[in-house]
Design a protein around this motif. Structure first.
Motif, PDB file in Angstrom:
ATOM      1  N   GLU A  84      -2.208  -8.015  -1.398  1.00 13.88           N
ATOM      2  CA  GLU A  84      -1.822  -6.677  -0.949  1.00 13.88           C
ATOM      3  C   GLU A  84      -1.606  -6.675   0.558  1.00 13.88           C
TER       4      GLU A  84
ATOM      5  N   GLU B 164      -4.481  -6.859   6.009  1.00 11.03           N
ATOM      6  CA  GLU B 164      -4.169  -5.624   6.726  1.00 11.03           C
ATOM      7  C   GLU B 164      -4.342  -5.744   8.233  1.00 11.03           C
TER       8      GLU B 164
ATOM      9  N   SER C  77      -3.322   5.625   2.501  1.00  7.16           N
ATOM     10  CA  SER C  77      -4.096   4.464   2.957  1.00  7.16           C
ATOM     11  C   SER C  77      -4.090   4.344   4.478  1.00  7.16           C
ATOM     12  N   GLN C  78      -3.303   5.165   5.146  1.00 10.62           N
ATOM     13  CA  GLN C  78      -3.100   5.033   6.588  1.00 10.62           C
ATOM     14  C   GLN C  78      -4.371   5.301   7.397  1.00 10.62           C
TER      15      GLN C  78
ATOM     16  N   GLY D 174      -5.751  -0.815   4.151  1.00 13.72           N
ATOM     17  CA  GLY D 174      -6.668  -0.619   3.037  1.00 13.72           C
ATOM     18  C   GLY D 174      -6.559  -1.689   1.968  1.00 13.72           C
ATOM     19  N   LYS D 175      -7.378  -1.526   0.939  1.00 14.24           N
ATOM     20  CA  LYS D 175      -7.381  -2.488  -0.163  1.00 14.24           C
ATOM     21  C   LYS D 175      -7.496  -1.780  -1.505  1.00 14.24           C
ATOM     22  N   THR D 176      -6.857  -0.615  -1.592  1.00 12.11           N
ATOM     23  CA  THR D 176      -6.891   0.164  -2.832  1.00 12.11           C
ATOM     24  C   THR D 176      -6.289  -0.607  -3.995  1.00 12.11           C
TER      25      THR D 176
ATOM     26  N   SER E   6       0.812  -1.214   0.000  1.00  7.85           N
ATOM     27  CA  SER E   6       0.000   0.000   0.000  1.00  7.85           C
ATOM     28  C   SER E   6       0.848   1.268   0.000  1.00  7.85           C
TER      29      SER E   6
ATOM     30  N   VAL F 131       2.954   3.456   7.620  1.00  4.13           N
ATOM     31  CA  VAL F 131       2.429   2.555   6.587  1.00  4.13           C
ATOM     32  C   VAL F 131       3.468   1.486   6.242  1.00  4.13           C
TER      33      VAL F 131
ATOM     34  N   ASN G 201      -6.500  -8.638   0.143  1.00  5.93           N
ATOM     35  CA  ASN G 201      -5.595  -7.860   0.983  1.00  5.93           C
ATOM     36  C   ASN G 201      -5.454  -8.479   2.367  1.00  5.93           C
TER      37      ASN G 201
END
Length: 304
Positions: A270, A294, A11-12, A274-276, A7, A64, A292
């Motif tokens: 990922e 996280e 995204s934090q 997040g999962k952008t 990421s 991050v 993802n």
């Protein structure tokens, strides 16, 4: 084949990574090592900061990075293996660690130099960023080039999502044009115009700061894909220069995903908040698996 993705800044969120080290206490050592090198308490930054405090460049980047690394290490303990790495912007530094190009200590030294240089540049040259959706990248680039105030297309994330950076006046100007084109414009939670010419002083400071860092060849069997080139990177003779250029160069993520897919990778995992990137992969590529990791919940739900 499997690739690990990482990421980027923006995204934090407060608390990211906390339940991972609560469930895997030994991984708290990553926070200890980072804190010692940064000269600041990474746990306090990551877990106790407000969203606004965490968004500051000097806080977001190491936080991050650390969350991404502990997620990867926790997955590795459960059997996760990969044959390539890639990151989006800041995420490329977690990828450097994952590929074995940088040691854990050196990746923290490098991110300290990067976040401080970029924070200073952002204070010198006020800038901002926004995501533009539902407009072709070439059109986004054209609108930015025609703007009276400075704006540039800097992150090519997908055929329908391009991130722009520039002065506040420039971003406001082109945002109005995009809205007239029925595009969606979303301001980003960042403190500067990253990957643009407004970061030139950061590029210069960073290059000087990392000139003695040992950037190694990737570990055997690991491919490293670059934001700057948009493809697998193979010439490591001038790697510090590449990572310096990374600060002011566009992120060619669409090209990167295309190259990764053509090289036969079909599983994208990922790591980090997040999962952008997971969403970008799912929209860009067909017949692939993307998810993802996280936190402890997403880690428990993953199968390796």
């Amino acid at each position: 084949m499997t690739i690990a993705l990482f990421s980027g800044q923006g995204s934090q969120y407060p608390g990211m990574g906390k339940d991972i080290i609560e469930s895997e206490p030994e991984l708290g050592a990553v926070y200890d090592i980072g804190s010692e090198i940064l000269g600041r308490d990474l746990r306090a930054i990551s877990f106790d900061s407000s969203a606004e405090e965490l968004a500051a460049t000097v806080n977001a980047q190491p936080a991050v990075l650390t969350a991404s690394i502990v997620c990867l290490l926790a997955a590795h303990r459960k059997g996760f293996r990969y044959q390539a790495v890639a990151g989006h912007s800041l995420g490329e530094y977690a990828a450097l660690y994952a590929a074995g190009i940088l040691t854990l200590e050196d990746v923290f030294r490098v991110i300290k130099a990067r976040c401080e240089a970029m924070d200073q540049a952002a204070r010198e040259h006020k800038g901002t960023m926004a995501a533009v959706m539902k407009v072709e990248p070439a059109q986004v680039d054209e609108v930015c080039r025609k703007s009276k105030h400075y704006a540039a297309a800097v992150n090519f994330n997908s055929p329908q999502q391009t991130v722009i950076a520039g002065t506040p006046e420039g971003i406001a100007e082109v945002s109005e044009v995009f809205k007239e084109m029925k595009a969606k414009v979303v301001p980003l939670k960042v403190a500067g115009a990253f990957h643009s010419k407004l970061m030139k002083s950061a590029e210069d400071r960073f290059r000087e700061a990392v000139k003695n860092i040992n950037f190694r060849q990737p570990a055997a069997g690991i491919k490293f894909y670059s934001n700057v080139t948009g493809k697998e990177f193979t010439d490591y003779s001038h790697f510090p220069s590449l990572m310096s250029k990374h600060i002011t160069s566009p992120v060619l993520f669409t090209s990167e995903l295309d190259a990764i897919s053509k090289d036969g990778f079909d599983t994208f995992v990922e790591f980090g908040p997040g999962k952008t990137l997971t969403g970008l992969v799912k929209r860009a590529l067909k017949n692939v698996t993307a998810y993802n990791i996280e936190n402890a919940e997403t880690l428990a739900g993953a199968s390796f």
